[in-house]
Design a protein around this motif. Sequence first.
Motif, PDB file in Angstrom:
ATOM      1  N   MET A  51     -24.965 -88.126 -11.677  1.00  0.00           N
ATOM      2  CA  MET A  51     -25.221 -89.260 -12.005  1.00  0.00           C
ATOM      3  C   MET A  51     -25.893 -89.632 -13.282  1.00  0.00           C
ATOM      4  O   MET A  51     -26.637 -88.530 -13.615  1.00  0.00           O
ATOM      5  CB  MET A  51     -26.170 -89.793 -10.785  1.00  0.00           C
ATOM      6  CG  MET A  51     -26.744 -91.035 -10.653  1.00  0.00           C
ATOM      7  SD  MET A  51     -28.046 -91.319  -9.614  1.00  0.00           S
ATOM      8  CE  MET A  51     -26.791 -92.008  -8.306  1.00  0.00           C
ATOM      9  N   GLY A  55     -26.969 -94.845 -13.318  1.00  0.00           N
ATOM     10  CA  GLY A  55     -26.714 -94.886 -11.815  1.00  0.00           C
ATOM     11  C   GLY A  55     -25.110 -94.802 -11.441  1.00  0.00           C
ATOM     12  O   GLY A  55     -24.754 -94.644 -10.313  1.00  0.00           O
ATOM     13  N   THR A  57     -21.559 -92.558 -11.158  1.00  0.00           N
ATOM     14  CA  THR A  57     -21.556 -91.279 -10.662  1.00  0.00           C
ATOM     15  C   THR A  57     -20.187 -90.873 -10.686  1.00  0.00           C
ATOM     16  O   THR A  57     -19.292 -91.520 -10.848  1.00  0.00           O
ATOM     17  CB  THR A  57     -21.969 -91.226  -8.706  1.00  0.00           C
ATOM     18  OG1 THR A  57     -20.981 -92.360  -8.195  1.00  0.00           O
ATOM     19  CG2 THR A  57     -23.270 -91.768  -8.741  1.00  0.00           C
ATOM     20  N   THR A  68     -23.121 -87.425  -1.170  1.00  0.00           N
ATOM     21  CA  THR A  68     -23.761 -88.414  -1.977  1.00  0.00           C
ATOM     22  C   THR A  68     -24.956 -88.040  -2.803  1.00  0.00           C
ATOM     23  O   THR A  68     -25.785 -87.544  -2.319  1.00  0.00           O
ATOM     24  CB  THR A  68     -24.339 -89.690  -1.117  1.00  0.00           C
ATOM     25  OG1 THR A  68     -23.195 -90.028  -0.244  1.00  0.00           O
ATOM     26  CG2 THR A  68     -24.934 -90.932  -1.939  1.00  0.00           C
ATOM     27  N   SER A  70     -27.990 -88.990  -5.493  1.00  0.00           N
ATOM     28  CA  SER A  70     -29.022 -90.082  -5.813  1.00  0.00           C
ATOM     29  C   SER A  70     -30.014 -89.552  -6.463  1.00  0.00           C
ATOM     30  O   SER A  70     -30.384 -88.408  -6.618  1.00  0.00           O
ATOM     31  CB  SER A  70     -29.344 -90.770  -4.501  1.00  0.00           C
ATOM     32  OG  SER A  70     -30.316 -89.983  -3.505  1.00  0.00           O
ATOM     33  N   ARG A  71     -30.760 -90.409  -6.970  1.00  0.00           N
ATOM     34  CA  ARG A  71     -32.186 -90.181  -7.978  1.00  0.00           C
ATOM     35  C   ARG A  71     -33.111 -90.948  -7.656  1.00  0.00           C
ATOM     36  O   ARG A  71     -32.745 -92.178  -7.628  1.00  0.00           O
ATOM     37  CB  ARG A  71     -31.508 -89.644  -9.294  1.00  0.00           C
ATOM     38  CG  ARG A  71     -31.119 -91.006 -10.050  1.00  0.00           C
ATOM     39  CD  ARG A  71     -30.433 -90.224 -11.281  1.00  0.00           C
ATOM     40  NE  ARG A  71     -31.460 -90.303 -12.504  1.00  0.00           N
ATOM     41  CZ  ARG A  71     -30.957 -89.923 -13.769  1.00  0.00           C
ATOM     42  NH1 ARG A  71     -29.774 -89.770 -14.029  1.00  0.00           N
ATOM     43  NH2 ARG A  71     -31.908 -89.862 -14.759  1.00  0.00           N
ATOM     44  N   ASP A  72     -34.387 -90.283  -8.049  1.00  0.00           N
ATOM     45  CA  ASP A  72     -35.314 -91.406  -8.072  1.00  0.00           C
ATOM     46  C   ASP A  72     -36.015 -91.101  -9.495  1.00  0.00           C
ATOM     47  O   ASP A  72     -36.756 -90.128  -9.706  1.00  0.00           O
ATOM     48  CB  ASP A  72     -36.525 -90.907  -6.856  1.00  0.00           C
ATOM     49  CG  ASP A  72     -37.554 -91.639  -6.882  1.00  0.00           C
ATOM     50  OD1 ASP A  72     -37.963 -92.164  -8.041  1.00  0.00           O
ATOM     51  OD2 ASP A  72     -38.428 -91.627  -5.948  1.00  0.00           O
ATOM     52  N   VAL A  78     -33.417 -85.463  -8.325  1.00  0.00           N
ATOM     53  CA  VAL A  78     -32.143 -86.013  -7.904  1.00  0.00           C
ATOM     54  C   VAL A  78     -31.936 -85.082  -6.547  1.00  0.00           C
ATOM     55  O   VAL A  78     -32.553 -84.252  -6.218  1.00  0.00           O
ATOM     56  CB  VAL A  78     -31.144 -85.268  -8.845  1.00  0.00           C
ATOM     57  CG1 VAL A  78     -31.219 -83.951  -8.998  1.00  0.00           C
ATOM     58  CG2 VAL A  78     -29.620 -85.750  -8.353  1.00  0.00           C
ATOM     59  N   TYR A  79     -31.123 -85.897  -5.772  1.00  0.00           N
ATOM     60  CA  TYR A  79     -30.785 -85.568  -4.456  1.00  0.00           C
ATOM     61  C   TYR A  79     -29.385 -85.299  -3.952  1.00  0.00           C
ATOM     62  O   TYR A  79     -28.499 -85.857  -4.667  1.00  0.00           O
ATOM     63  CB  TYR A  79     -31.423 -86.507  -3.352  1.00  0.00           C
ATOM     64  CG  TYR A  79     -32.740 -86.874  -3.516  1.00  0.00           C
ATOM     65  CD1 TYR A  79     -33.292 -87.988  -4.316  1.00  0.00           C
ATOM     66  CD2 TYR A  79     -33.883 -85.932  -2.999  1.00  0.00           C
ATOM     67  CE1 TYR A  79     -34.580 -88.374  -4.383  1.00  0.00           C
ATOM     68  CE2 TYR A  79     -35.112 -86.402  -3.105  1.00  0.00           C
ATOM     69  CZ  TYR A  79     -35.515 -87.573  -3.797  1.00  0.00           C
ATOM     70  OH  TYR A  79     -36.867 -87.907  -3.826  1.00  0.00           O
TER      71      TYR A  79
END
Length: 120
Positions: A51, A55, A57, A68, A70-72, A78-79
Amino acid sequence: QVQLVESGGGLVQAGGSLRLSCAASGSIFSIRNMAWYRQAPGKQRELVARMDSGGGTNYADSVKGRFTISRDNAKNTVYLQMNSLKFEDTAVYSCNADILDSTRHWRNYWGQGTQVTVSS
């Protein structure tokens, strides 16, 4: 000094789910791409998901529709949500990030890796 620390790996039955996390800490000014790679025994390391800071991907074909990323950005984390896990997903999963650190240069960092084992 920058560190990437993964968590969330473990043993799961086929069809199950796991969520990996990777937190970056240290002297961080900015993070560009964040990604997950994996390496299974006897195989080369491969990109699982990436990512960018905007945003965007991209995923390995083998995990599309199941994983999936995702990141904060506020937490520099990152997840990787992994669903419908298969035996062939068994591997060491490592976090990777492009980070602008205290040297004011972009550098590529790796986490230590976390084992994901899927039982058939």
